[in-house]
Design a protein around this motif. Structure first.
Motif, PDB file in Angstrom:
ATOM      1  N   TYR A   4       0.837  -1.185   0.000  1.00 47.47           N
ATOM      2  CA  TYR A   4       0.000   0.000   0.000  1.00 47.47           C
ATOM      3  C   TYR A   4       0.879   1.245   0.000  1.00 47.47           C
ATOM      4  CZ  TYR A   4      -3.487  -3.401   1.564  1.00 47.47           C
ATOM      5  OH  TYR A   4      -4.304  -4.494   1.669  1.00 47.47           O
ATOM      6  N   PRO A   5       0.481   2.287  -0.741  1.00 44.50           N
ATOM      7  CA  PRO A   5       1.263   3.523  -0.724  1.00 44.50           C
ATOM      8  C   PRO A   5       1.091   4.261   0.592  1.00 44.50           C
ATOM      9  CG  PRO A   5      -0.727   3.799  -2.033  1.00 44.50           C
ATOM     10  CD  PRO A   5      -0.674   2.352  -1.660  1.00 44.50           C
ATOM     11  N   ALA A   6       2.145   4.940   1.030  1.00 40.82           N
ATOM     12  CA  ALA A   6       2.059   5.745   2.242  1.00 40.82           C
ATOM     13  C   ALA A   6       0.980   6.811   2.066  1.00 40.82           C
ATOM     14  CB  ALA A   6       3.407   6.383   2.539  1.00 40.82           C
ATOM     15  N   GLY A   7       0.248   7.072   3.132  1.00 41.71           N
ATOM     16  CA  GLY A   7      -0.835   8.043   3.081  1.00 41.71           C
ATOM     17  C   GLY A   7      -2.192   7.435   2.837  1.00 41.71           C
ATOM     18  N   GLN A   8      -2.255   6.110   2.710  1.00 42.49           N
ATOM     19  CA  GLN A   8      -3.524   5.425   2.468  1.00 42.49           C
ATOM     20  C   GLN A   8      -3.894   4.558   3.673  1.00 42.49           C
ATOM     21  OE1 GLN A   8      -4.082   3.273  -1.315  1.00 42.49           O
ATOM     22  NE2 GLN A   8      -4.743   1.508  -0.113  1.00 42.49           N
ATOM     23  N   PRO A   9      -5.115   4.691   4.202  1.00 41.30           N
ATOM     24  CA  PRO A   9      -5.548   3.770   5.263  1.00 41.30           C
ATOM     25  C   PRO A   9      -5.588   2.340   4.718  1.00 41.30           C
ATOM     26  CG  PRO A   9      -7.046   5.644   5.066  1.00 41.30           C
ATOM     27  CD  PRO A   9      -6.155   5.675   3.863  1.00 41.30           C
ATOM     28  N   VAL A  10      -5.407   1.378   5.593  1.00 43.47           N
ATOM     29  CA  VAL A  10      -5.388  -0.023   5.192  1.00 43.47           C
ATOM     30  C   VAL A  10      -6.490  -0.775   5.939  1.00 43.47           C
ATOM     31  CG1 VAL A  10      -4.060  -2.170   5.208  1.00 43.47           C
ATOM     32  CG2 VAL A  10      -2.937  -0.005   4.644  1.00 43.47           C
TER      33      VAL A  10
END
Length: 296
Positions: A4-10
Motif C-alpha cells: 500500500y502507498p504511504a498516506g492510504q488507510p489499510v
C-alpha cells in the motif's frame, strides 16, 4: 503480500469460527499491528479493541494513516478470546508512492495482457517488479536512478590517494569525513572513475584531513545511479522478465506460442531469465557498461 502507498488507510479483515468451523462472534476481539525496525525489533503502531462486526463471525478494521507513518513491513494479529478463541495473522508493506520503479504497473499489465481496469493481480505484479528491480541493482552494482548514499564506510588506499565506494555508476561526491567525524577538504576538485566507483584528488595527490595513516577509514556521502530516469534497456528487460514470471505462475496466454524460450542465469541474479532479456544488459550508457565488472 499486499503493498500500500504511504498516506492510504489499510483495511484488514478476519473471520472467527468455533471448533466445528462455524462462523461465530467472539466474546472479545483485538487487533495489534507492529512494524519491523532496523535493529530487528518490532514496534507496536496500533491496538484496536473494537473492530467492525460485519456479520456473524466476520470483522474488519481500518488502520488509520497516523498508525502507518513509517515505510516498511507491517505484521498484524487478531486475537479472539472467550467464544471462538483463536489467533489469525497477516502482513503487508507500506511503500513510498513516489519511489522510482523499473517498470510502471500499467506497462507490466500491458505486457501480460491484463486490462487496466482489472486490479486483482496488481499486488502480484508489483511484487514481481520489486524483485526484478532489486536483482537489477545487484547485477549492475547500484541504484537504477540517481540516489544519495549517505555516510558509507570506505577506506583510503594506495597511500591515501584512492577511495573506493560500493555503488555505481558514481555521479558525484557530496562529502568525505574521517572516522573521527572531521571533514576532509575536497574543495580543489576530484577525479571520479564513474564505472569503478573510485575517488581521487586532482593530480593524484593524497587526501588531507584530520585522520591518521594507520586509521584510513572514512565516511563518504555521494550520488550513484544511471540518471534521473530508468534507462530504456532496463525497462524493456523488466517487461520481458515480468511476462516470464507471470507465465511461470499462471501459464501462457491465449496467444499462440513459438516454443520455449532459452533461459540463462545472469551473474548477480537469483533466478533464471529469458535469454532475450539478458541480451539487453550487454549494452552501456554514456560509455559505462550496464553490468558491474565484479561479474564480468
Amino acid at each position: 503480500m499486499s503493498r500500500y502507498p504511504a498516506g492510504q488507510p489499510v483495511r484488514v479483515s478476519t473471520t472467527v469460527r468455533d471448533v466445528n468451523g462455524n462462523l461465530i462472534n467472539a466474546t472479545a476481539l483485538t487487533l495489534v499491528v507492529k512494524i519491523a525496525q532496523a535493529d530487528g525489533t518490532q514496534l507496536t503502531t496500533g491496538t484496536y479493541a473494537s473492530p467492525v462486526n460485519d456479520s456473524a463471525g466476520a470483522y474488519h478494521q481500518d488502520i488509520p494513516v497516523t498508525d502507518l507513518a513509517a515505510l516498511g513491513h507491517y505484521q498484524y494479529a487478531w486475537t479472539a478470546t472467550g467464544t471462538g478463541a483463536g489467533v489469525s495473522f497477516g502482513d503487508f508493506d507500506v511503500f513510498d508512492p513516489f519511489e522510482t520503479a523499473v517498470l510502471p504497473l500499467q506497462d507490466a499489465k500491458d505486457a501480460v495482457n491484463i486490462p487496466q481496469s482489472v486490479t486483482s493481480s496488481d499486488t502480484e505484479l508489483q511484487s514481481f517488479i520489486a524483485t526484478i528491480e532489486s536483482n537489477l541493482e545487484r547485477a549492475t552494482g547500484g541504484p537504477l536512478v540517481n540516489r544519495v548514499i549517505t555516510a558509507e564506510r570506505a577506506e583510503m588506499m594506495s597511500g591515501q590517494t584512492v577511495i573506493a565506494v560500493r555503488q555505481r555508476p558514481l555521479v558525484s561526491v557530496v562529502s568525505i569525513t574521517s572516522a573521527s567525524g572531521g571533514a576532509i577538504d575536497i574543495s580543489a576538485g576530484l577525479d571520479l572513475d564513474v564505472n569503478a566507483g573510485l575517488i581521487r584528488r586532482k593530480l593524484g595527490l593524497p587526501f588531507y584531513g584530520p585522520f591518521f595513516q594507520w586509521l584510513p577509514q572514512v565516511n563518504v556521502t555521494y550520488v550513484a545511479g544511471w540518471g534521473t530516469s530508468v534507462p530504456a534497456a532496463f525497462g524493456n528487460f523488466a517487461r520481458i522478465v515480468v511476462k516470464h514470471l507471470w507465465t511461470s505462475q499462471h501459464g501462457p496466454s491465449q496467444r499462440p506460442s513459438m516454443g520455449g524460450e532459452e533461459m540463462v542465469t545472469i551473474p548477480g541474479f537469483g533466478f533464471a531469465v529469458p535469454n532475450m532479456a539478458s541480451e539487453l544488459l550487454a549494452g552501456s550508457l554514456n560509455g559505462v557498461p550496464f553490468m558491474s565488472e565484479a561479474y564480468v
